[in-house]
Design an enzyme around this catalytic site. Structure first.
Site, PDB file in Angstrom:
ATOM      1  N   ASP A  12      98.769 -23.898 -24.250  1.00  0.00           N
ATOM      2  CA  ASP A  12      99.119 -23.388 -22.915  1.00  0.00           C
ATOM      3  C   ASP A  12      99.869 -24.456 -22.127  1.00  0.00           C
ATOM      4  O   ASP A  12      99.735 -25.662 -22.410  1.00  0.00           O
ATOM      5  CB  ASP A  12      97.853 -23.012 -22.137  1.00  0.00           C
ATOM      6  CG  ASP A  12      97.062 -21.911 -22.814  1.00  0.00           C
ATOM      7  OD1 ASP A  12      97.667 -21.130 -23.564  1.00  0.00           O
ATOM      8  OD2 ASP A  12      95.836 -21.869 -22.584  1.00  0.00           O
TER       9      ASP A  12
HETATM   10  N1  URA Z   1      92.690 -22.515 -26.179  1.00  0.00           N
HETATM   11  C1  URA Z   1      93.144 -22.291 -24.930  1.00  0.00           C
HETATM   12  O1  URA Z   1      92.515 -21.625 -24.134  1.00  0.00           O
HETATM   13  N2  URA Z   1      94.323 -22.858 -24.592  1.00  0.00           N
HETATM   14  C2  URA Z   1      95.053 -23.629 -25.405  1.00  0.00           C
HETATM   15  O2  URA Z   1      96.103 -24.123 -25.026  1.00  0.00           O
HETATM   16  C3  URA Z   1      94.553 -23.843 -26.705  1.00  0.00           C
HETATM   17  C4  URA Z   1      93.359 -23.269 -27.071  1.00  0.00           C
END
Ligand code: URA
Length: 231
Positions: free
Chosen positions: A101
């Site tokens: 993310d």
């Molecule tokens: N899980 C999440 O919630 N976000 C990420 O970026 C990676 C794993």
């Protein structure tokens, strides 16, 4: 392979520039000035362009320390993307192996080897991933048990696979998961009544984020690292 194809695959020049360069006598094959773009190569020739040797590109395997605020994509209309950090020719051909993310930091793998990418990310072979998680509320004592048993996330058919949670402090933990569902870590903590405020990926399989890499830096993987995740 044709000479013009080899040059367009292994240099930054467009096909039309390459044709012009060949006509202008700027390209040589084994010290002989090339006359035609369709000249066939066997693969062991020494090709020079403006006197500099052109090497065939190797398949690339990289680890990147993703900084905060970057999107794991080739382009984005609103935010910088991880590919902005990669200063390599043919960066467009690199694939992101398991996205993070925009507000997650840490280990991102990049490659132009589609099969290797598939070996790491396909649900059948999926490798362990370790995340360091910081939460808004204290992590309750039953969270580790909940994650070990599997959590039913909203909109998913099956519960998450058993995951290992190791507490570091009241608001920090290390979580090992074996899947890569959308926003998985944040959704698991939400299911446990908590909120993730910082998330950092430390490893994928046996590949650990190199502590020598500052956010935004990357390096090539070693042969052992490449083999270790997709033997
Ligand atoms: N899980 C999440 O919630 N976000 C990420 O970026 C990676 C794993």
């Amino acid at each position: 392979m044709r000479l013009d194809k080899f040059l367009s695959q292994n240099s930054d020049s467009s096909r039309s520039l390459i044709q012009q360069a060949i006509k202008a006598g700027r390209v040589s094959v084994n010290d002989v000035i090339a006359k035609k773009g369709d000249q066939k190569l066997l693969g062991d020739e020494i090709i020079t362009f403006d006197g500099k040797q052109v090497e065939a590109f190797q398949t690339r395997y990289l680890m990147l320390h993703k900084p905060l605020g970057y999107v794991c994509a080739n382009s984005d209309s609103d935010y910088p993307v991880v590919m902005d950090l990669i200063r390599l020719p043919r960066w467009q051909e690199l694939q992101i192996v398991g996205r993070l993310d925009i507000d997650t930091t840490g280990l991102v793998l990049l490659t132009d080897d589609g099969q290797w990418n598939h070996r790491i990310t396909s649900p059948r072979h999926e490798c362990d991933k370790i995340y360091r998680v910081t939460t808004a509320n204290p992590i309750s004592t039953d969270t580790a048990e909940l994650f070990a048993a599997g959590v039913q996330l909203h909109g998913e058919k099956a519960p998450t696979r058993p995951a290992q949670l190791e507490l570091i402090s009241s608001h920090e933990a290390r979580l090992k998961i074996h899947e890569g569902k959308y926003h998985q870590v944040k959704r698991m903590f939400a299911a446990a009544g908590n909120l993730v405020v910082a998330l950092h990926r430390e490893s994928i399989g046996n590949i650990q984020l190199d502590p020598a890499l500052a956010p935004g830096e990357y390096r090539a993987l070693t042969a052992e690292e490449i083999k270790s995740v997709a033997p």
